[in-house]
Design a protein around this motif. Structure first.
Motif, PDB file in Angstrom:
ATOM      1  N   ILE A 186       4.040  -1.259   3.609  1.00 42.62           N
ATOM      2  CA  ILE A 186       3.615   0.130   3.469  1.00 42.62           C
ATOM      3  C   ILE A 186       4.777   0.950   2.919  1.00 42.62           C
ATOM      4  O   ILE A 186       5.872   0.946   3.480  1.00 42.62           O
ATOM      5  CB  ILE A 186       3.173   0.719   4.828  1.00 42.62           C
TER       6      ILE A 186
ATOM      7  N   VAL B 207      -4.882  -3.227   8.831  1.00 43.45           N
ATOM      8  CA  VAL B 207      -4.931  -1.800   8.508  1.00 43.45           C
ATOM      9  C   VAL B 207      -5.698  -1.035   9.578  1.00 43.45           C
ATOM     10  O   VAL B 207      -5.285   0.045  10.017  1.00 43.45           O
ATOM     11  CB  VAL B 207      -5.562  -1.584   7.113  1.00 43.45           C
TER      12      VAL B 207
ATOM     13  N   ILE C 260       2.079  -2.318  10.707  1.00 41.21           N
ATOM     14  CA  ILE C 260       1.581  -3.233   9.677  1.00 41.21           C
ATOM     15  C   ILE C 260       2.561  -4.390   9.489  1.00 41.21           C
ATOM     16  O   ILE C 260       2.172  -5.566   9.408  1.00 41.21           O
ATOM     17  CB  ILE C 260       1.370  -2.500   8.339  1.00 41.21           C
TER      18      ILE C 260
ATOM     19  N   GLY D 246      -3.904   1.474  11.970  1.00 38.95           N
ATOM     20  CA  GLY D 246      -4.355   2.851  11.787  1.00 38.95           C
ATOM     21  C   GLY D 246      -4.793   3.472  13.090  1.00 38.95           C
ATOM     22  O   GLY D 246      -4.448   4.622  13.396  1.00 38.95           O
TER      23      GLY D 246
ATOM     24  N   ILE E 150      -8.010   5.312   3.859  1.00 41.37           N
ATOM     25  CA  ILE E 150      -7.713   4.352   2.801  1.00 41.37           C
ATOM     26  C   ILE E 150      -8.846   4.409   1.781  1.00 41.37           C
ATOM     27  O   ILE E 150     -10.009   4.633   2.135  1.00 41.37           O
ATOM     28  CB  ILE E 150      -7.530   2.921   3.351  1.00 41.37           C
TER      29      ILE E 150
ATOM     30  N   ASP F 205      -3.402   4.879  -2.541  1.00 37.95           N
ATOM     31  CA  ASP F 205      -4.059   3.928  -1.641  1.00 37.95           C
ATOM     32  C   ASP F 205      -4.492   4.575  -0.330  1.00 37.95           C
ATOM     33  O   ASP F 205      -5.616   4.372   0.137  1.00 37.95           O
ATOM     34  CB  ASP F 205      -3.111   2.763  -1.321  1.00 37.95           C
ATOM     35  N   MET F 206      -3.564   5.340   0.300  1.00 38.51           N
ATOM     36  CA  MET F 206      -3.823   5.875   1.629  1.00 38.51           C
ATOM     37  C   MET F 206      -3.229   7.274   1.769  1.00 38.51           C
ATOM     38  O   MET F 206      -2.254   7.610   1.085  1.00 38.51           O
ATOM     39  CB  MET F 206      -3.224   4.968   2.710  1.00 38.51           C
TER      40      MET F 206
ATOM     41  N   GLN G 151      -7.252  -6.342   6.036  1.00 41.55           N
ATOM     42  CA  GLN G 151      -8.209  -5.313   6.463  1.00 41.55           C
ATOM     43  C   GLN G 151      -8.105  -5.102   7.971  1.00 41.55           C
ATOM     44  O   GLN G 151      -8.047  -3.959   8.450  1.00 41.55           O
ATOM     45  CB  GLN G 151      -9.629  -5.716   6.082  1.00 41.55           C
TER      46      GLN G 151
ATOM     47  N   PHE H 105      -9.457  -0.961   0.051  1.00 39.57           N
ATOM     48  CA  PHE H 105      -9.700  -1.683   1.298  1.00 39.57           C
ATOM     49  C   PHE H 105     -10.473  -2.975   1.022  1.00 39.57           C
ATOM     50  O   PHE H 105     -10.125  -4.048   1.529  1.00 39.57           O
ATOM     51  CB  PHE H 105     -10.476  -0.796   2.268  1.00 39.57           C
TER      52      PHE H 105
ATOM     53  N   LEU I 268       0.852  -1.191   0.000  1.00 42.51           N
ATOM     54  CA  LEU I 268       0.000   0.000   0.000  1.00 42.51           C
ATOM     55  C   LEU I 268       0.885   1.237   0.000  1.00 42.51           C
ATOM     56  O   LEU I 268       1.864   1.312   0.745  1.00 42.51           O
ATOM     57  CB  LEU I 268      -0.908   0.023   1.239  1.00 42.51           C
TER      58      LEU I 268
END
Length: 326
Positions: free
Chosen positions: A59, A255, A49, A259, A239, A83-84, A252, A244, A26
């Motif tokens: 990441i 993340v 992550i 997060g 995200i 992505d994010m 999932q 996602f 990501l």
């Protein structure tokens, strides 16, 4: 699983081995300087992550607006190009105008108030609101602390002193309207260009949390700070919703867990640095003072509450959830 985690996930998580999902990457973008608090948080997220997934989900962090300035980066996220992102929540108001409520002047009482709200019904409502109204899923909230007025010259300690003054505003309606109510001339400048704008006199002042001002070295191009503490700066970790959905249930979950942990990490380092940030500003030659009469600032900005509530039917309920967390 808490109600908030269920909303964040949006799925019933099954139990599979992380390695079975296969390696994936990501890309995470943000607009702050390398080594600043936002950059540290992005890298903390990457490390979490890696820890949770055993390295199966990677990441890649792109700091300092490498993938676009703050509004551009968020727009690309919503389109699925990025992505994010880690970005101000206010930039998402084109998708869901109700999110403007979180930047209302004098809404938040303290860091602890914000943390209670984000971990409760308010946090759930905001996450779900963005899922329902955009291609964005919030997986973490973080606080930058209270925002103050910062000037190239002498401190402006009264509302009257702002009359006609060119003040840098984010590219968001809330700030533009706030400065209009204060009698100033809002001058939209994207975050990555604020240093130059202050250095060259494109604007005579700006507003920012002191911690963020230090990160961006604004002390080099300003002379004074007035502790109005008129807004509470909130950042979100986002995200793209389709990205996602494309992840395995394990990724999932990772993340969301990372997060939320990254948002808490950001809160922790901010809270420990807020007071020292003011001291550091003074050590670097910036005059730090209180407003003459804080209530006059409250009164001048008060019309924003009614205007924002008129924007969207969801706003009143969201404000009530914030107030209930006080």
């Amino acid at each position: 699983m808490s109600g908030l985690k269920k909303i964040l996930a949006g799925v019933v998580l099954a139990t599979f081995s992380l390695t079975a999902a296969g390696a994936e990457t990501l890309r995470v973008a943000h607009h702050h300087t390398v080594g600043g608090q936002l950059d540290k948080t992005a890298n903390f997220f990457a490390e979490e992550i890696a820890r949770i997934t055993g390295g199966d989900l990677e990441i890649q962090v792109f700091p300092a607006a490498q993938l676009g300035q703050q509004q551009e980066a968020y727009d690309q996220l919503d389109l699925g190009v990025i992505d994010m992102t880690l970005s101000p929540a206010s930039l998402m108001d084109k998708k869901w105008p109700a999110i403007r409520h979180m930047d209302l002047p004098f809404l938040w009482e303290s860091f602890e108030h914000f943390e209670r709200a984000k971990n409760g019904a308010w946090g759930e409502a905001v996450v779900q609101g963005m899922i329902d109204n955009s291609n964005t899923r919030i997986v973490g909230f973080s606080g930058f602390g209270f925002r103050d007025m910062i000037f190239r010259g002498e401190p402006v300690t009264t509302v009257a002193g702002l009359e006609g003054m060119k003040m840098r505003a984010p590219e968001a309606r809330m700030w533009i309207r706030m400065f209009e109510l204060l009698g100033a001339r809002p001058t939209p400048v994207t975050w990555g260009e604020v240093y130059t704008a202050m250095q060259t006199g494109v604007a005579a002042g700006l507003e920012s949390p002191a911690v963020a001002a230090l990160d961006m070295k604004f002390d080099e191009v300003t002379e004074s700070l007035v502790r109005t503490q008129h807004m509470f700066g909130i950042m979100v970790i986002n995200i793209n919703e389709q990205r996602f959905d494309s992840l395995s249930p394990e990724f999932q979950s990772a993340v969301i867990e990372a997060g939320w942990a990254a948002g808490d990490y950001f809160d922790t380092i901010t809270k420990t640095e807020i007071e020292s940030a003011y001291a550091q500003m003074e050590e670097r030659g910036v005059t730090v003072v209180q407003p003459d009469d804080r209530q006059e600032w409250v009164d001048a900005m008060a019309p924003l509450w009614g205007e924002v509530q008129a924007d969207h039917s969801d706003v009143e309920g969201l404000i009530n959830l914030v107030l209930e967390a006080r």
